[in-house]
Design a protein around this motif. Structure first.
Motif, PDB file in Angstrom:
ATOM      1  N   SER A  84       4.784  -6.430   1.337  1.00  0.00           N
ATOM      2  CA  SER A  84       6.210  -6.664   1.083  1.00  0.00           C
ATOM      3  C   SER A  84       6.512  -6.637  -0.412  1.00  0.00           C
ATOM      4  O   SER A  84       7.505  -6.054  -0.852  1.00  0.00           O
ATOM      5  CB  SER A  84       6.616  -8.005   1.698  1.00  0.00           C
ATOM      6  OG  SER A  84       7.983  -8.243   1.509  1.00  0.00           O
ATOM      7  N   ILE A 134       6.226  -3.059  -1.764  1.00  0.00           N
ATOM      8  CA  ILE A 134       7.433  -2.304  -1.403  1.00  0.00           C
ATOM      9  C   ILE A 134       8.596  -2.729  -2.299  1.00  0.00           C
ATOM     10  O   ILE A 134       9.300  -1.889  -2.869  1.00  0.00           O
ATOM     11  CB  ILE A 134       7.769  -2.512   0.096  1.00  0.00           C
ATOM     12  CG1 ILE A 134       6.701  -1.852   0.977  1.00  0.00           C
ATOM     13  CG2 ILE A 134       9.156  -1.943   0.415  1.00  0.00           C
ATOM     14  CD1 ILE A 134       6.797  -2.208   2.456  1.00  0.00           C
ATOM     15  N   VAL A 142      11.297  -0.290  -4.302  1.00  0.00           N
ATOM     16  CA  VAL A 142      12.597   0.057  -3.715  1.00  0.00           C
ATOM     17  C   VAL A 142      13.739  -0.767  -4.303  1.00  0.00           C
ATOM     18  O   VAL A 142      14.853  -0.756  -3.766  1.00  0.00           O
ATOM     19  CB  VAL A 142      12.581  -0.079  -2.157  1.00  0.00           C
ATOM     20  CG1 VAL A 142      11.476   0.777  -1.571  1.00  0.00           C
ATOM     21  CG2 VAL A 142      12.442  -1.532  -1.721  1.00  0.00           C
ATOM     22  N   PHE A 163      15.688  -4.818   0.739  1.00  0.00           N
ATOM     23  CA  PHE A 163      15.285  -4.086   1.961  1.00  0.00           C
ATOM     24  C   PHE A 163      15.052  -5.031   3.132  1.00  0.00           C
ATOM     25  O   PHE A 163      15.140  -4.625   4.292  1.00  0.00           O
ATOM     26  CB  PHE A 163      14.030  -3.233   1.700  1.00  0.00           C
ATOM     27  CG  PHE A 163      12.752  -4.023   1.614  1.00  0.00           C
ATOM     28  CD1 PHE A 163      12.369  -4.649   0.432  1.00  0.00           C
ATOM     29  CD2 PHE A 163      11.921  -4.131   2.725  1.00  0.00           C
ATOM     30  CE1 PHE A 163      11.188  -5.389   0.362  1.00  0.00           C
ATOM     31  CE2 PHE A 163      10.739  -4.860   2.660  1.00  0.00           C
ATOM     32  CZ  PHE A 163      10.378  -5.496   1.475  1.00  0.00           C
ATOM     33  N   LEU A 170      17.043  -2.745   6.107  1.00  0.00           N
ATOM     34  CA  LEU A 170      15.722  -2.125   6.213  1.00  0.00           C
ATOM     35  C   LEU A 170      15.756  -0.622   5.971  1.00  0.00           C
ATOM     36  O   LEU A 170      14.723  -0.026   5.679  1.00  0.00           O
ATOM     37  CB  LEU A 170      15.082  -2.467   7.561  1.00  0.00           C
ATOM     38  CG  LEU A 170      13.547  -2.367   7.623  1.00  0.00           C
ATOM     39  CD1 LEU A 170      12.872  -3.333   6.664  1.00  0.00           C
ATOM     40  CD2 LEU A 170      13.031  -2.590   9.039  1.00  0.00           C
ATOM     41  N   LEU A 198      14.111   1.118   2.970  1.00  0.00           N
ATOM     42  CA  LEU A 198      12.705   1.539   2.939  1.00  0.00           C
ATOM     43  C   LEU A 198      12.574   3.032   2.642  1.00  0.00           C
ATOM     44  O   LEU A 198      11.530   3.484   2.177  1.00  0.00           O
ATOM     45  CB  LEU A 198      12.024   1.242   4.284  1.00  0.00           C
ATOM     46  CG  LEU A 198      11.617  -0.199   4.583  1.00  0.00           C
ATOM     47  CD1 LEU A 198      11.062  -0.292   5.994  1.00  0.00           C
ATOM     48  CD2 LEU A 198      10.571  -0.680   3.567  1.00  0.00           C
ATOM     49  N   LEU A 227      10.952   4.564  -0.334  1.00  0.00           N
ATOM     50  CA  LEU A 227       9.500   4.525  -0.498  1.00  0.00           C
ATOM     51  C   LEU A 227       8.871   5.903  -0.324  1.00  0.00           C
ATOM     52  O   LEU A 227       7.757   6.155  -0.789  1.00  0.00           O
ATOM     53  CB  LEU A 227       8.956   3.590   0.581  1.00  0.00           C
ATOM     54  CG  LEU A 227       7.667   2.844   0.358  1.00  0.00           C
ATOM     55  CD1 LEU A 227       7.788   1.938  -0.850  1.00  0.00           C
ATOM     56  CD2 LEU A 227       7.374   2.003   1.615  1.00  0.00           C
ATOM     57  N   LEU A 275       5.538  -0.686  11.111  1.00  0.00           N
ATOM     58  CA  LEU A 275       6.154  -1.292   9.923  1.00  0.00           C
ATOM     59  C   LEU A 275       5.100  -1.850   8.966  1.00  0.00           C
ATOM     60  O   LEU A 275       5.353  -2.004   7.773  1.00  0.00           O
ATOM     61  CB  LEU A 275       7.123  -2.413  10.353  1.00  0.00           C
ATOM     62  CG  LEU A 275       7.986  -3.036   9.255  1.00  0.00           C
ATOM     63  CD1 LEU A 275       8.884  -1.995   8.585  1.00  0.00           C
ATOM     64  CD2 LEU A 275       8.833  -4.178   9.808  1.00  0.00           C
ATOM     65  N   VAL A 291       6.261   4.066   7.342  1.00  0.00           N
ATOM     66  CA  VAL A 291       6.929   2.819   6.966  1.00  0.00           C
ATOM     67  C   VAL A 291       8.303   3.130   6.372  1.00  0.00           C
ATOM     68  O   VAL A 291       9.314   2.495   6.716  1.00  0.00           O
ATOM     69  CB  VAL A 291       6.072   2.001   5.974  1.00  0.00           C
ATOM     70  CG1 VAL A 291       6.846   0.794   5.452  1.00  0.00           C
ATOM     71  CG2 VAL A 291       4.774   1.548   6.632  1.00  0.00           C
ATOM     72  N   ALA A 292       8.344   4.140   5.511  1.00  0.00           N
ATOM     73  CA  ALA A 292       9.606   4.492   4.848  1.00  0.00           C
ATOM     74  C   ALA A 292      10.693   4.866   5.850  1.00  0.00           C
ATOM     75  O   ALA A 292      11.883   4.724   5.569  1.00  0.00           O
ATOM     76  CB  ALA A 292       9.369   5.653   3.888  1.00  0.00           C
ATOM     77  N   GLY A 349      13.340   2.049   9.080  1.00  0.00           N
ATOM     78  CA  GLY A 349      14.532   1.216   8.888  1.00  0.00           C
ATOM     79  C   GLY A 349      15.334   0.937  10.151  1.00  0.00           C
ATOM     80  O   GLY A 349      15.869  -0.151  10.344  1.00  0.00           O
TER      81      GLY A 349
END
Ligand code: 26M
Length: 822
Positions: A487, A490, A494, A499, A503, A506, A509, A674, A793-794, A797
């Motif tokens: 976290s 990230i 970002v 985020f 979300l 993300l 990223l 995630l 992950v990016a 959201g």
């Protein structure tokens, strides 16, 4: 880090320490010199609880003063997990606590670890309710949860000789997060008779009389939002004999035993959570739980509405009630009863109010999970409600008859009363008829309910009554709390922690996937999370696993439709392949750790056999010197929310491999992606939407499609059914006794070979094994693997429960946020 604008509690590390010491010395009446981790947990929780209370009161006052529309989320399960870590992060003072506890000689992780999980749920449905509460508060929606305060949550699972053993989960010894409201009680009636009469105006009056009364007592749990003062309420009802401890009359007459027995019978209602997941068994006590909770909640909601002195017609402008599955469906009947029998409204006005108030979420298409109650049981327990159900059905069938005058069969098919022996009340049909919206929990699932189990209702009401709200998860708990290092990494890229509330940010990223240094940091965090899990595995099972191996995880309730059997058969296949190799060939193989976790319903025999097979395979494979690190098979006992917080961040690969069309959504799939894990899965539930978001090249899909399942089952039963040849080799090995007494596993094999392979294990086996080979190949290229992880992950959201709650608010509840200003 963010800090709430403070109205209460402590302001920094030093004040926090003072508060902890004060609670140790006064609230707990202990000396600071005799303060163990448990006392430090208690005092820390009390300090944070104080910190929440004023925000909580102010939120409730503001919501009442503004008379805004509220959402009521009715769920028999709230799988909350631990509260302290979440409270610290949501109020933005975990750093103060960490520093303060360190000065007092404690590590914050140890203190957090003292807390008992609030495990008032089975699995997906209960955890979804918990994520929703977090999002509702974080988005400033005026919302209350209503549930039952079980004395025993989901059982604790021990593994003894490879078998599941259930141990009761008594969790209320010390619970600083609940506030008993002994002044908020409701008398709940059961049994009795209905008498009908006519009043002076010639109007029919029904009176429900006699029977027994049980008292509901409210216990309130504060739900703090993240980065907002909004603190909502979760109200849990506890049952108690009416008139207090025991019947004084009986007690006075010396009838001690019978007076205590009455008390115990009353308390039994909220004593224990039913441990079934996706299975309905029609127990009287379960129906009592449902009515007890629904009646207390509605009494509370109606009482609150009446304080505003608005006309009844405005009820649904003030109140939206969401039914988490069919378990609270009696709320529809109860509100109709209140409006009709107590408030004296006309049927059609009352029914308009009812249907505009309720929304119903369906979580399953599995026939064995659809709730039905025998008419006789309903008549006995809730005689007035059964009459109302019959009337609802009558009026409903009349409208159907009008719309489909030449179709006799449709009336039989959609009737709320199933004309079987015995007759049954179909709760899902009642929920549909009594709600203005019905939703599924992922696109495929929402389509399936419209074309299968609820097809006729789409014809009757038109398609607009049915909608989709794809599930989501709270990124606060499932990223920020479970994986703090990721976290923070990230956040550093970002633009801070925004985020966590939006979300979709993300996506910033994605460009770092090409940054080699970033990939290294990303990998180091994953590795550290694997080391932490390896330590847990060592401490709890004694098995050493290599953190450099590919961690392949399947954690969820054990169920044939989720196909842990496919996974373990695949593991055996891998073992046999390794055994067939020369030492040189083996050296080229990629080390793997197959990790399983999950509870079986105590009465689900086949699920328990699956657990036994996993453990039996583990005890052979893990001790085979030829195999070493190349393959380890681990069963983590007592999978729950706090274990998930350790396991989820540590996976390289996770398995979401249900027979296509059976898993309504799944939510752990979202949690794993995630946290930078890739997934292997079928085209089922939310896997399909995850694929659409992250891209086909970042997920390992395999197996037959939902649209082909029916035909395949038909051929199993009426055509040739040849078992996959590799799977047959696995079966033969089990039957040789390699993994213990073959007889123990014969039913699992017979389910595939002899009983039609309902879950398509053989049909999907080849594609499953092939896809695992693709996983191995992909994992060899670490740089590419990490790129996939970052890109995925990016692109996650969409799967925030914040998005999901905003969709409910707009499409179903028509509610707006209410900010609590300072
Ligand atoms: C029913 C009767 C008696 C006792 C217990 C039950 C019962 C309890 C829980 C039935 C079903 C229960 O949960 C079902 C469930 O968890 N469904 C899952 O819901 C998730 C959230 O929508 C989905 O992601 C999963 O796909 C779905 O299986």
């Amino acid at each position: 880090a963010w800090k709430k604008n403070q109205t209460s509690g402590f302001r920094g590390k030093t004040e926090f320490e003072k508060e902890v010491v004060r609670h140790v010395e006064t609230t707990l009446a202990r000396s600071v010199f005799n303060c163990d981790e448990n006392a430090a947990y208690a005092a820390t929780s009390l300090a944070f609880r104080d910190r929440l209370i004023l925000d909580w009161n102010r939120t409730q006052q503001r919501q009442t003063y503004r008379d805004s529309k509220r959402v009521y989320y009715l769920s028999l399960e709230f799988l909350m997990g631990r509260a302290l870590d979440n409270a610290m992060l949501n109020v933005g003072q975990k750093d103060d606590a960490k520093a303060g506890l360190a000065e007092l000689g404690f590590r914050i992780e140890d203190i957090i670890g003292q807390e008992h999980d609030a495990a008032l749920g089975n699995g997906g449905l209960g955890r979804l309710a918990a994520c929703f509460l977090d999002s509702l508060a974080s988005l400033d929606f005026p919302a209350w949860g209503y549930g039952l305060r079980y004395r025993y949550g989901i059982f604790k699972q021990e593994i003894i000789d490879g078998y599941q053993v259930e141990v009761p989960d008594y969790w209320l010894d010390f619970n600083p997060w609940e506030f008993p409201r002994h002044d908020v009680t409701v008398d709940i009636q059961f049994f009795g008779n209905v008498s009908k009469s006519v009043d002076s105006n010639g109007k029919a009056i029904a009176k429900w009389e006699g029977g027994e009364i049980v008292q509901a007592v409210a216990f309130d749990v504060p739900i703090p939002g993240y980065a907002t003062p909004t603190t909502n309420n979760l109200r849990l009802w506890s049952s108690k004999a009416s008139g207090g401890e025991f019947d004084f009359q009986k007690f006075n007459n010396g009838e001690y035993e019978s007076s205590v027995a009455d008390q115990q019978r009353a308390e039994t209602i909220s004593a224990v959570l039913y441990p079934n997941d996706n299975l309905e068994r029609g127990k009287e006590l379960r129906l009592k739980q449902q009515y007890f909770w629904v009646a207390a909640s509605l009494y509370d909601i109606v009482r609150r509405f009446k304080k505003s002195h608005r006309p009844w017609i405005e009820f649904s402008d003030q109140v939206a009630i969401q039914l988490n599955d069919t378990h609270p469906t009696l709320a529809i009947v109860e509100l109709q009863r209140i409006l009709l029998d107590i408030e004296g409204l006309e049927w059609s006005l009352a029914w308009d109010i009812v249907t505009s108030t309720f929304g119903y979420t369906n979580h399953t298409v599995l026939p064995e999970a659809l709730e039905k109650w025998p008419v006789g049981l309903m008549q006995h327990l809730l005689p007035r409600h059964l009459q109302i159900i019959y009337d609802i059905n009558l009026f409903f069938l009349q409208t159907v008859e009008k719309a489909f005058p030449n179709d006799r069969d449709i009336l039989r098919r959609v009737s709320i009363i199933e004309e079987s022996q015995p007759k049954m009340v179909r709760m899902a049909f009642l929920a549909i008829v009594g709600s203005h919206k019905v939703n599924g929990v992922a696109e495929l699932h929402s389509d399936l309910i419209k074309t299968t189990i609820f097809k006729d209702f789409v014809e009757i009401y038109g398609p607009d009554k049915f909608t989709n709200v794809t599930n989501g998860i709270t990124p606060r708990r499932w990223l920020h709390q479970a994986n703090p290092r990721l976290s923070e990494l990230i956040a550093s890229k970002v633009g801070g922690h925004d985020f966590l509330k939006d979300l979709t940010l993300l996506n910033r990223l994605e460009r770092y996937a090409e940054d080699k240094d970033f990939r290294k940091e990303w990998y180091e965090i994953k590795y550290a999370n694997k080391v932490r899990l390896a330590k847990h595995i060592k401490a709890t099972t004694g098995v050493t696993v290599n953190p450099a191996a590919l961690f392949d995880v399947q954690v969820k309730r054990i169920h044939e439709y989720k196909r842990q059997q496919l996974n373990i058969f695949g593991v055996i296949h891998r073992y046999l392949t390794l055994k067939g190799m020369t030492p040189e060939e083996r050296k080229k193989m990629l080390p793997r750790v197959s990790i399983f976790g999950g509870k079986a319903a105590p009465g689900y025999w086949m699920a328990k056999q699956i657990i036994h097979l996993i453990n039996s395979v583990g005890s052979i494979v893990n001790n085979d010197p030829e195999i070493g690190d190349l393959l380890k098979v681990i069963f983590i006992a007592d999978y729950n929310v706090s274990k998930a917080e350790i396991i989820t961040p540590a996976s390289d690969l996770s398995e979401h491999i249900s027979t296509a069309g059976t898993e309504a959504s799944g939510t752990s799939n979202m949690k794993f992606v995630l946290n930078g894990g890739l997934i292997i899965g079928t085209c089922d539930g939310a896997n399909i939407e995850i694929t659409r978001e992250i891209g086909e090249s970042n997920i390992f899909l395999f197996g037959n499609l939902a649209e082909d399942v029916e035909d395949l089952r038909h051929t199993h039963n009426y055509g040739d059914h040849a078992i996959d040849s590799d799977l047959e080799k696995v079966f033969l090995e089990i039957e040789k006794g390699t993994f213990g007494t073959p007889n123990d596993f014969s039913a699992m094999i017979a389910a595939v070979r002899q009983h039609g392979d309902y879950y398509l294990v053989s049909d999907d086996f080849h594609s499953y094994i092939e896809t695992h080979h693709l996983v191995d190949e992909a994992y060899r290229n670490q740089e590419e693997w990490i790129k996939k992880s970052i890109i995925s992950v990016a692109r996650m959201g969409f799967f925030s429960s914040d998005r999901c709650i905003n969709e409910y608010a707009e499409q179903i509840w028509n509610v707006e946020p209410l900010v609590v200003h300072d």
